[in-house]
Design an enzyme around this catalytic site. Structure first.
Site, PDB file in Angstrom:
ATOM      1  N   SER A 168     -64.585   3.297  21.772  1.00 26.80           N
ATOM      2  CA  SER A 168     -63.403   4.155  21.723  1.00 26.80           C
ATOM      3  C   SER A 168     -62.236   3.439  22.394  1.00 26.80           C
ATOM      4  O   SER A 168     -61.878   2.336  21.983  1.00 26.80           O
ATOM      5  CB  SER A 168     -63.704   5.514  22.359  1.00 26.80           C
ATOM      6  OG  SER A 168     -62.726   6.460  21.985  1.00 26.80           O
ATOM      7  N   GLU A 170     -67.419  10.170  12.652  1.00 26.07           N
ATOM      8  CA  GLU A 170     -66.712  10.141  13.933  1.00 26.07           C
ATOM      9  C   GLU A 170     -66.104  11.498  14.305  1.00 26.07           C
ATOM     10  O   GLU A 170     -66.398  12.064  15.345  1.00 26.07           O
ATOM     11  CB  GLU A 170     -65.592   9.095  13.870  1.00 26.07           C
ATOM     12  CG  GLU A 170     -66.056   7.671  13.730  1.00 26.07           C
ATOM     13  CD  GLU A 170     -66.362   7.016  15.062  1.00 26.07           C
ATOM     14  OE1 GLU A 170     -66.122   7.654  16.108  1.00 26.07           O
ATOM     15  OE2 GLU A 170     -66.844   5.875  15.054  1.00 26.07           O
ATOM     16  N   HIS A 195     -68.485  10.868  17.079  1.00 26.22           N
ATOM     17  CA  HIS A 195     -67.856   9.873  17.942  1.00 26.22           C
ATOM     18  C   HIS A 195     -68.642   9.721  19.236  1.00 26.22           C
ATOM     19  O   HIS A 195     -68.953  10.699  19.906  1.00 26.22           O
ATOM     20  CB  HIS A 195     -66.418  10.303  18.245  1.00 26.22           C
ATOM     21  CG  HIS A 195     -65.604   9.277  18.947  1.00 26.22           C
ATOM     22  ND1 HIS A 195     -65.178   8.124  18.341  1.00 26.22           N
ATOM     23  CD2 HIS A 195     -65.118   9.239  20.214  1.00 26.22           C
ATOM     24  CE1 HIS A 195     -64.457   7.422  19.201  1.00 26.22           C
ATOM     25  NE2 HIS A 195     -64.410   8.068  20.347  1.00 26.22           N
TER      26      HIS A 195
END
Length: 536
Positions: free
Chosen positions: A232, A356, A442
């Site tokens: 991320s 995600e 995610h």
């Protein structure tokens, strides 16, 4: 996109954690909260350049925590590039984590630690194999995510013991967050002179890599085989580190997990009073009743005011810019730099999860899609020909536009320059979660890449653990050899845009095959490129 999540929270009571959209979290609701476990064992002493340290013998590995890699950025050192780390003569206790960097830690994200927070937070943690009979070990340096406003290197999910037991030295660290880490103001720019300004958190990352370069040999690591790895915001940091001149030579491989790549960071300043990092900094100072603020005025602002309410659901866009293109440290947007071939010539693994942002309940997907399109400067109409109908667009487009398409494009650009790169798609959902979860959200790949499923609540099966073992094997092999060949794991071909093959990690195990949704991603890429060209 962050503002949309905030709206969802306000209007419905849903939290980002339960939507599976915490940029720092590891699928908090999908996986369950982490279990904080402190290793116990006899103490062990070693010496680094700063002085002697006392860590913990955990069996197969030794761990050393809370080692300062830079001077505390407090007082007059707030909003300055990191200064050299302190030295000591007495044995320093390195058996427990230090403070996290200051952040507005939300209670809905229980993947975070509950450690104290302070400005004195620039420390790192090291796990090293006890057995170094084969010589110095490869080094993995992990950069945590959290949208540059949350997270730490001390989160239980990032425990490096399992990777270290495979033969790698693992380093995690903290870096300045929020306005402490990313803040520009004309007074600070003038003070910096010819030096970089604004991106203090990224400067911390380079300082941590310099510490590794200078010290890791004393802890059994090989400073010529350093892999920088992040997810991320951490993955986005890795992409920028590949283009930051001051980071060259400090790492030799890169792993990017869900790092984006088409994010548009604001410039330090813009002509005509347009929004810039400096104008946002002036707005923050003005909100503190500081007009024409001096550097002393800025550094006198109480830490709690600097912190504000910033978290993933509260972006405070009027007074916080995030990372920026300052022209001396960060010199370009990631995609532009890769298109020119300006990135570091190092082997790279890059990829994303298959859903995600697609695990949002159907009721809210339209809001998230609208915000994603607004951020990208695109219209729904321009995308309907790609997705065919509104439901498919709302479900898949935010994930593909933000994470999946950029990862594949960056892989193609890197490979096109003759550089070794490997692409993956992580679509594995733990067996016990499949009735409730359609895909891998995610950050749900992180406990697999660290092989730390035991740090998560919930029951995990032998099949789940097999996937974690495979990912950890690949990652350590890559750190060791510069290619992800792992014993007893399927071969992972080097990426070539013509064959477009990737490692596919899913319910059927680990396989290789064509990159998923290639035609749709190609169409998205053409649309994004056309938009970018028109904006220039």
């Amino acid at each position: 996109m962050i503002q949309t999540l905030r709206q969802l929270k306000t209007r419905t009571g849903w939290t980002a954690a339960c939507l599976g959209l915490t940029f720092a979290a590891v699928g908090a609701c999908a996986q369950g909260p982490v279990a904080a476990v402190s290793p116990a064992g006899p103490s062990v002493e070693m010496r680094i350049a700063q002085g002697p340290i006392r860590g913990v013998d955990e069996g197969a590995v030794l761990s050393f925590k809370n080692i300062p890699y830079a001077a505390p950025p407090v007082g007059d050192l707030r909003w300055r590039a990191p200064r050299p780390a302190p030295r000591w003569t007495e044995v320093r206790d390195a058996g427990a984590y230090g403070d996290d960097c200051i952040q507005a830690r939300p209670m809905w994200d229980d993947t975070q630690t509950r450690l104290p927070v302070s400005e004195d937070c620039l420390s790192l943690n090291v796990w090293t194999p006890k057995d170094h009979a084969g010589g110095p070990a490869p080094v993995i340096v992990w950069i945590h995510g959290g949208g540059f406003v949350m997270g730490s290197g001390s989160q239980p999910i990032f425990d490096g013991a399992r990777l270290a037991a495979r033969g790698a030295v693992v380093v995690t660290f903290n870096y300045r967050l929020g306005r402490f880490g990313f803040f520009a103001h004309p007074a600070l720019t003038a003070e910096a002179g010819d030096e970089p300004t604004g991106n203090y958190g990224l400067m911390d990352q380079v300082a941590a890599l310099k510490w590794v370069h200078d010290n890791i040999a004393a802890l059994g690591g090989d400073p010529t085989r350093v892999t920088v790895m992040g997810q991320s915001a951490g993955g986005g940091s890795v992409l920028q580190l590949m283009n930051i001149p001051q980071a060259r030579g400090l790492f030799h491989r890169a792993v990017v997990q869900s790092g984006g790549g088409r994010d548009h960071w604001p410039a330090l300043r813009e002509a005509g009073g347009a929004r810039s990092a400096e104008s946002v900094g002036v707005a923050f100072a003005t909100a503190q009743s500081l007009r024409d603020a001096t550097t002393a005025d800025l550094r006198s602002i109480p830490a709690d005011k600097v912190k504000g309410r910033l978290d993933l659901l509260t972006p405070e866009k009027d007074t916080y810019s995030g990372p920026l293109v300052d022209g001396r440290f960060v010199v370009a947007q990631v995609m532009d730099a890769f298109a020119r071939g300006a990135q570091a010539d190092v082997p790279m693994i890059i990829g994303a999860t298959d859903m995600e942002l697609g695990v949002v309940p159907a009721l809210f997907r339209g809001m998230l899609a609208d915000r994603t399109l607004e951020d990208a400067g695109l219209s729904r109409e321009s995308l309907m020909a790609i997705y065919g109908d509104r439901d498919r667009l709302n479900t898949y487009m935010p994930s593909e536009l933000t994470f999946i398409e950029p990862a594949r494009r960056l892989a193609a650009l890197d490979a096109g320059k003759g550089r070794p790169v490997w692409l993956y798609s992580f679509g594995y959902v733990p067996e016990g979660k499949r009735r409730d979860t359609a895909g891998a959200g995610h950050a749900t790949d992180v406990p697999f890449s660290f092989d730390t499923l035991d740090r998560m609540k919930g029951a995990f099966t032998e099949a789940d653990q097999k996937i974690a073992a495979a990912m950890a094997d690949y990652w350590v092999a890559f750190a060791r050899d510069g290619r992800p060949d792992a014993a007893h794991q399927p071969a992972w071909p080097r990426y070539d845009a013509r064959s477009d093959r990737a490692l596919l990690i899913g319910a059927d195990g680990v396989t290789t095959g064509p990159a998923p949704q290639a035609a749709r991603l190609d169409a998205l890429g053409r649309l994004r490129d056309s938009r970018a060209s028109g904006a220039r």
